[in-house]
Design a protein around this motif. Sequence first.
Motif, PDB file in Angstrom:
ATOM      1  N   LYS A 264      14.403  -4.115 -21.318  1.00 30.78           N
ATOM      2  CA  LYS A 264      12.989  -4.393 -21.077  1.00 30.78           C
ATOM      3  C   LYS A 264      12.651  -3.988 -19.643  1.00 30.78           C
ATOM      4  O   LYS A 264      13.347  -4.388 -18.709  1.00 30.78           O
ATOM      5  CB  LYS A 264      12.687  -5.873 -21.304  1.00 30.78           C
ATOM      6  CG  LYS A 264      12.980  -6.340 -22.716  1.00 30.78           C
ATOM      7  CD  LYS A 264      12.747  -7.832 -22.866  1.00 30.78           C
ATOM      8  CE  LYS A 264      13.106  -8.311 -24.258  1.00 30.78           C
ATOM      9  NZ  LYS A 264      12.927  -9.779 -24.402  1.00 30.78           N
ATOM     10  N   ILE A 265      11.588  -3.227 -19.500  1.00 28.47           N
ATOM     11  CA  ILE A 265      11.260  -2.691 -18.175  1.00 28.47           C
ATOM     12  C   ILE A 265       9.755  -2.740 -17.952  1.00 28.47           C
ATOM     13  O   ILE A 265       8.963  -2.648 -18.891  1.00 28.47           O
ATOM     14  CB  ILE A 265      11.781  -1.243 -18.027  1.00 28.47           C
ATOM     15  CG1 ILE A 265      11.688  -0.772 -16.573  1.00 28.47           C
ATOM     16  CG2 ILE A 265      11.066  -0.294 -18.964  1.00 28.47           C
ATOM     17  CD1 ILE A 265      12.401   0.534 -16.311  1.00 28.47           C
ATOM     18  N   LYS A 266       9.395  -2.922 -16.716  1.00 24.60           N
ATOM     19  CA  LYS A 266       8.003  -2.773 -16.281  1.00 24.60           C
ATOM     20  C   LYS A 266       7.978  -1.742 -15.164  1.00 24.60           C
ATOM     21  O   LYS A 266       8.975  -1.521 -14.475  1.00 24.60           O
ATOM     22  CB  LYS A 266       7.437  -4.091 -15.754  1.00 24.60           C
ATOM     23  CG  LYS A 266       7.202  -5.167 -16.785  1.00 24.60           C
ATOM     24  CD  LYS A 266       6.564  -6.380 -16.106  1.00 24.60           C
ATOM     25  CE  LYS A 266       6.344  -7.513 -17.080  1.00 24.60           C
ATOM     26  NZ  LYS A 266       5.694  -8.688 -16.426  1.00 24.60           N
ATOM     27  N   ALA A 267       6.824  -1.132 -14.962  1.00 26.71           N
ATOM     28  CA  ALA A 267       6.690  -0.169 -13.872  1.00 26.71           C
ATOM     29  C   ALA A 267       5.304  -0.305 -13.254  1.00 26.71           C
ATOM     30  O   ALA A 267       4.319  -0.532 -13.953  1.00 26.71           O
ATOM     31  CB  ALA A 267       6.899   1.260 -14.388  1.00 26.71           C
ATOM     32  N   GLY A 268       5.250  -0.188 -11.930  1.00 20.42           N
ATOM     33  CA  GLY A 268       3.984  -0.268 -11.206  1.00 20.42           C
ATOM     34  C   GLY A 268       3.819   0.926 -10.277  1.00 20.42           C
ATOM     35  O   GLY A 268       4.803   1.457  -9.743  1.00 20.42           O
ATOM     36  N   PHE A 269       2.587   1.343 -10.071  1.00 19.59           N
ATOM     37  CA  PHE A 269       2.269   2.530  -9.261  1.00 19.59           C
ATOM     38  C   PHE A 269       1.197   2.163  -8.250  1.00 19.59           C
ATOM     39  O   PHE A 269       0.227   1.469  -8.569  1.00 19.59           O
ATOM     40  CB  PHE A 269       1.766   3.655 -10.170  1.00 19.59           C
ATOM     41  CG  PHE A 269       1.371   4.912  -9.439  1.00 19.59           C
ATOM     42  CD1 PHE A 269       2.290   5.927  -9.202  1.00 19.59           C
ATOM     43  CD2 PHE A 269       0.062   5.098  -8.987  1.00 19.59           C
ATOM     44  CE1 PHE A 269       1.930   7.083  -8.535  1.00 19.59           C
ATOM     45  CE2 PHE A 269      -0.313   6.249  -8.316  1.00 19.59           C
ATOM     46  CZ  PHE A 269       0.624   7.243  -8.084  1.00 19.59           C
ATOM     47  N   CYS A 270       1.385   2.645  -7.007  1.00 17.28           N
ATOM     48  CA  CYS A 270       0.386   2.370  -5.978  1.00 17.28           C
ATOM     49  C   CYS A 270       0.249   3.577  -5.058  1.00 17.28           C
ATOM     50  O   CYS A 270       1.249   4.049  -4.490  1.00 17.28           O
ATOM     51  CB  CYS A 270       0.792   1.134  -5.166  1.00 17.28           C
ATOM     52  SG  CYS A 270      -0.405   0.694  -3.880  1.00 17.28           S
ATOM     53  N   SER A 271      -0.967   4.106  -4.925  1.00 23.34           N
ATOM     54  CA  SER A 271      -1.236   5.212  -3.995  1.00 23.34           C
ATOM     55  C   SER A 271      -1.389   4.673  -2.583  1.00 23.34           C
ATOM     56  O   SER A 271      -1.979   3.608  -2.368  1.00 23.34           O
ATOM     57  CB  SER A 271      -2.512   5.949  -4.402  1.00 23.34           C
ATOM     58  OG  SER A 271      -2.370   6.538  -5.667  1.00 23.34           O
ATOM     59  N   ILE A 272      -0.871   5.422  -1.619  1.00 20.62           N
ATOM     60  CA  ILE A 272      -0.987   5.026  -0.211  1.00 20.62           C
ATOM     61  C   ILE A 272      -2.242   5.677   0.353  1.00 20.62           C
ATOM     62  O   ILE A 272      -2.276   6.879   0.618  1.00 20.62           O
ATOM     63  CB  ILE A 272       0.267   5.448   0.573  1.00 20.62           C
ATOM     64  CG1 ILE A 272       1.489   4.712   0.008  1.00 20.62           C
ATOM     65  CG2 ILE A 272       0.105   5.175   2.064  1.00 20.62           C
ATOM     66  CD1 ILE A 272       2.796   5.105   0.650  1.00 20.62           C
ATOM     67  N   ASP A 273      -3.295   4.877   0.506  1.00 16.51           N
ATOM     68  CA  ASP A 273      -4.587   5.434   0.922  1.00 16.51           C
ATOM     69  C   ASP A 273      -5.047   4.930   2.286  1.00 16.51           C
ATOM     70  O   ASP A 273      -6.097   5.323   2.777  1.00 16.51           O
ATOM     71  CB  ASP A 273      -5.659   5.111  -0.128  1.00 16.51           C
ATOM     72  CG  ASP A 273      -5.677   3.632  -0.498  1.00 16.51           C
ATOM     73  OD1 ASP A 273      -5.082   2.826   0.248  1.00 16.51           O
ATOM     74  OD2 ASP A 273      -6.270   3.291  -1.531  1.00 16.51           O
ATOM     75  N   ASP A 274      -4.256   4.049   2.895  1.00 14.27           N
ATOM     76  CA  ASP A 274      -4.625   3.517   4.209  1.00 14.27           C
ATOM     77  C   ASP A 274      -3.379   3.511   5.093  1.00 14.27           C
ATOM     78  O   ASP A 274      -2.543   2.619   5.001  1.00 14.27           O
ATOM     79  CB  ASP A 274      -5.183   2.099   4.059  1.00 14.27           C
ATOM     80  CG  ASP A 274      -5.687   1.534   5.387  1.00 14.27           C
ATOM     81  OD1 ASP A 274      -5.473   2.178   6.432  1.00 14.27           O
ATOM     82  OD2 ASP A 274      -6.283   0.446   5.375  1.00 14.27           O
ATOM     83  N   PRO A 275      -3.218   4.502   5.970  1.00 14.93           N
ATOM     84  CA  PRO A 275      -2.012   4.621   6.812  1.00 14.93           C
ATOM     85  C   PRO A 275      -1.788   3.420   7.717  1.00 14.93           C
ATOM     86  O   PRO A 275      -0.674   3.217   8.212  1.00 14.93           O
ATOM     87  CB  PRO A 275      -2.268   5.886   7.642  1.00 14.93           C
ATOM     88  CG  PRO A 275      -3.314   6.638   6.884  1.00 14.93           C
ATOM     89  CD  PRO A 275      -4.162   5.606   6.215  1.00 14.93           C
ATOM     90  N   SER A 276      -2.828   2.629   7.946  1.00 14.84           N
ATOM     91  CA  SER A 276      -2.661   1.484   8.846  1.00 14.84           C
ATOM     92  C   SER A 276      -1.869   0.348   8.200  1.00 14.84           C
ATOM     93  O   SER A 276      -1.355  -0.532   8.890  1.00 14.84           O
ATOM     94  CB  SER A 276      -4.030   0.958   9.288  1.00 14.84           C
ATOM     95  OG  SER A 276      -4.741   0.421   8.183  1.00 14.84           O
ATOM     96  N   LEU A 277      -1.775   0.349   6.872  1.00 15.87           N
ATOM     97  CA  LEU A 277      -1.021  -0.695   6.175  1.00 15.87           C
ATOM     98  C   LEU A 277       0.461  -0.337   6.135  1.00 15.87           C
ATOM     99  O   LEU A 277       0.831   0.837   6.102  1.00 15.87           O
ATOM    100  CB  LEU A 277      -1.553  -0.882   4.748  1.00 15.87           C
ATOM    101  CG  LEU A 277      -3.000  -1.355   4.628  1.00 15.87           C
ATOM    102  CD1 LEU A 277      -3.404  -1.445   3.164  1.00 15.87           C
ATOM    103  CD2 LEU A 277      -3.204  -2.693   5.319  1.00 15.87           C
ATOM    104  N   SER A 278       1.321  -1.328   6.114  1.00 19.13           N
ATOM    105  CA  SER A 278       2.765  -1.099   6.175  1.00 19.13           C
ATOM    106  C   SER A 278       3.305  -0.654   4.817  1.00 19.13           C
ATOM    107  O   SER A 278       2.682  -0.857   3.771  1.00 19.13           O
ATOM    108  CB  SER A 278       3.483  -2.376   6.605  1.00 19.13           C
ATOM    109  OG  SER A 278       3.372  -3.368   5.588  1.00 19.13           O
ATOM    110  N   VAL A 279       4.496  -0.065   4.858  1.00 20.27           N
ATOM    111  CA  VAL A 279       5.181   0.319   3.622  1.00 20.27           C
ATOM    112  C   VAL A 279       5.447  -0.918   2.766  1.00 20.27           C
ATOM    113  O   VAL A 279       5.327  -0.879   1.540  1.00 20.27           O
ATOM    114  CB  VAL A 279       6.505   1.042   3.942  1.00 20.27           C
ATOM    115  CG1 VAL A 279       7.281   1.327   2.666  1.00 20.27           C
ATOM    116  CG2 VAL A 279       6.236   2.332   4.702  1.00 20.27           C
TER     117      VAL A 279
END
Length: 870
Positions: A264-279
């Motif tokens: 059983k697996i889940k997957a999430g995706f997030c685009s990096i659109d604000d360089p001021s926020l941390s990794v």
Amino acid sequence: MAMFNGGAVLEKNKAIVKKKILVVDDQKINRSILRKLLSDDYVVLEAENGQVALDILEHTYGSISLILLDIVMPVMDGFTFLRETNKNPLLSHIPIIVVSQQDGKESELSALDLGATDFITKPYKPDIVKFRVNSLIRFYEAVAFATAIERDKTTTLYTREAFFSYAKQKLDASHEKDWSIICFSFMNLNQIADLLGDNSVENLLYDTSLKLRDATEPYDGVLGRVWNNSILILLPIKNLENYTNEIEEILSFINNYPLPIKIKIKAGFCSIDDPSLSVRTYCDRAKLALESTAISYYSTITKYDKVLDEKIKFDAKLTIDAEKALKTEQFKVYFQPKVDLSTGALLGSEVLVRWDHPEEGLLTPDKFIPIFERNGFITEIDLYVFEKACKHMKEWIDQGYPPLSTSVNLSRTDLLKQNLPELLIDCVNRFGLEVSLLHIEITESSFVDQIEQILEMMYKLRSLGFIIEMDDFGSGYSSLGMLSSAPLDIIKLDIQFLKNRRENKTDDAIFPLVSRLSNDLDLPVIVEGVETSEDVDYLTSHAFKYGQGYYFSKPVPAEEYEQILSNATFDATITFEKCLHQVSQGDLYNFINGLPFGIMFCSQDNRIEFTNDSFLFFLGEDNKHASLTDLLTVGSRNALLNLQSKYFSGDAVTNTPIPFELKDSARNAKNLLVYTNKVLVNDVIHWQISSLGRMSAENETKSMDELNAIINNMKAEANFDHLTHVYNRHHFENLVNTKLAETDKPCAFIYIDIDNFKEINDSSGHQKGDFVLDKFGKLLTTEFRNKDILARMGGDEFAIFVTDSPSPMLIKKRLQNICKTLNSELEITCSIGIALYPKHGKNFKDLYKAADQAMYSVKTNGKNNILIAN
């Protein structure tokens, strides 16, 4: 006096810590020269060709610090050896120095291209050889140390902090690129480890990491195992569409991975659109995205977007507001009636909660309960609702309304808290309520893991008198086998069944099946989601008696539910279900006072709580009988013994542990029943009282033999597992402790777990699983002596207490014969742990723990074995 030889000790210690070097050369003279040069500082192993070297590496895994390699050799030359080691991740980290001739420049370049670390030329220069070897080993040890800090041991991907660091470096070095984070999370690693062992989990994670490396290599991404069950990837892409083919390939790989358990697996995706926020922030967002949806069976990836961002902010706001809301009583309790489908009579209610938020308005549970379950605040809410329910119930009873039951939902988080029973009982006692009026609703999804702890808590609550309901039955989490192992009084059929039927999505065969199941297991069913008169007609036509839903009433505030109480009709017939739903203990006593047979209730400490007139009549003879006042005034078993001595000759009450019954002269009294175990009363006696009451109403006279048969049947129901016909866990513990108190001879406690039993249920159905359990119980009964004590501890686990045991080896041999029979007839295996009395413990708890630990060791080391505790 002997002198202390410090030099000898140092030499000995030096020899102990020598590192190993492998010399691979087909010329014995060359190997001898290198051994002589290096043997003072290293342990030198020799191989005459590449194949022999590979064999040595296989048997000395992880202990070779460096390899000196000749190129020209028979069988397997140096180039082939380099290719083999280079493609093996377990060997590729070992530094290799190629030994070449003075004019071997071309060979040296080829060797370096294939993964060689350095080279030296022949003839050997001792100082140069030692320097190169020492320097390379020190350098690679430093690299290995750094790698151990930065690399995850299982997957060899970056660890959490290393991933954040290298990902930040990538982002800082390429502002012009679009970057995204993908998080893959395995949701059932614990289950895989429990059933198949830790090695299966490690292999799965390692193989997946290799697949992810291959899929991300063209993109120059960064991979890391940031959480135990999650792998994160930083990629220079903007949208999922840019990576569709690779994702499908990865998910297909996991979907087809060769394990007998579905991954059983889940997957999430997030685009990096604000360089001021941390990794870290973006990693958390990718994880939040995957957690916001149900388990994905390799079809979709959830994207972190504005909608999800708003939801997370909303959830965060509710989390902050919750504590203040509880103090200011913003949470409101609502009640939804439970109704007799045939008569419309009100049987009780379920209490639910709403949040009257000052800014967001009235919030339903689906908006805030999942949040509280994640952050642990759910227990505060559940106890608040429980207390409010008790308060309103007390008020309604004081106003003269019938004492109807109310069911309260408890989360699995609550059930894992050891002090839960004390908190609930304290609340019930403060309001002076009968415990049986409070029904505890536990959702079927509570059994997804930590099942033993959940079941243990359910047994505790039930022993205190609470009625246990399984909510959302059929929602797909637990097996039907749970109905036989869990201490349940009522099941509530999930709302989705009626909804699907109205939408023509459900086979009508389901409802007759559940109805038959209810009758077979003696478990009343409440059908949720009743919304139309057609629903009512359909359910009553299939012998369903109870329902809950909008057709009768939606959940309403306490004030409106009181109006329902004032206008309701109530069922005055005493039945098993009515006892469970609405009859208080006081009402029950009033009912049985008129029965033509004697009944006495005692607490577990043998204090007399109730005895009816028929019991008093049969107690005396020659117009003599003890008065109820006499019994209740002194209120103890000793007092009863004294009263017996006034009216009968001899000992009228046995001295055995409860339950006990009157004998001698009292036993001759017609239709006499005596019960002293309160647990037995809660579990069984309601049904017996109702059925015997109906006999009385029909003027049926039962002989003493028939009534004794009923008593014996009740004891069997209370003490035995109905499927396997061996003792249940509760009675087994009592019997074992009794036996231990009586014996000083060697005994054995055997704990057995059927391997991979869940797979039998999943692949062949629960009927096959029940068949296996039944067959297993019969086999144990056949193989062991009558004086040995056998029990089903729950699910697929059994225990045996062997009294006056023969030698451990004979017990082990007998168990091996059982295992052989099981394997040949049912194709199943067992993991078995054995604890010995008195060596491993002198009471049930210690012996159980030792045997369980031995059994668990077997399971973690490949299963299908027998181990005696250390």
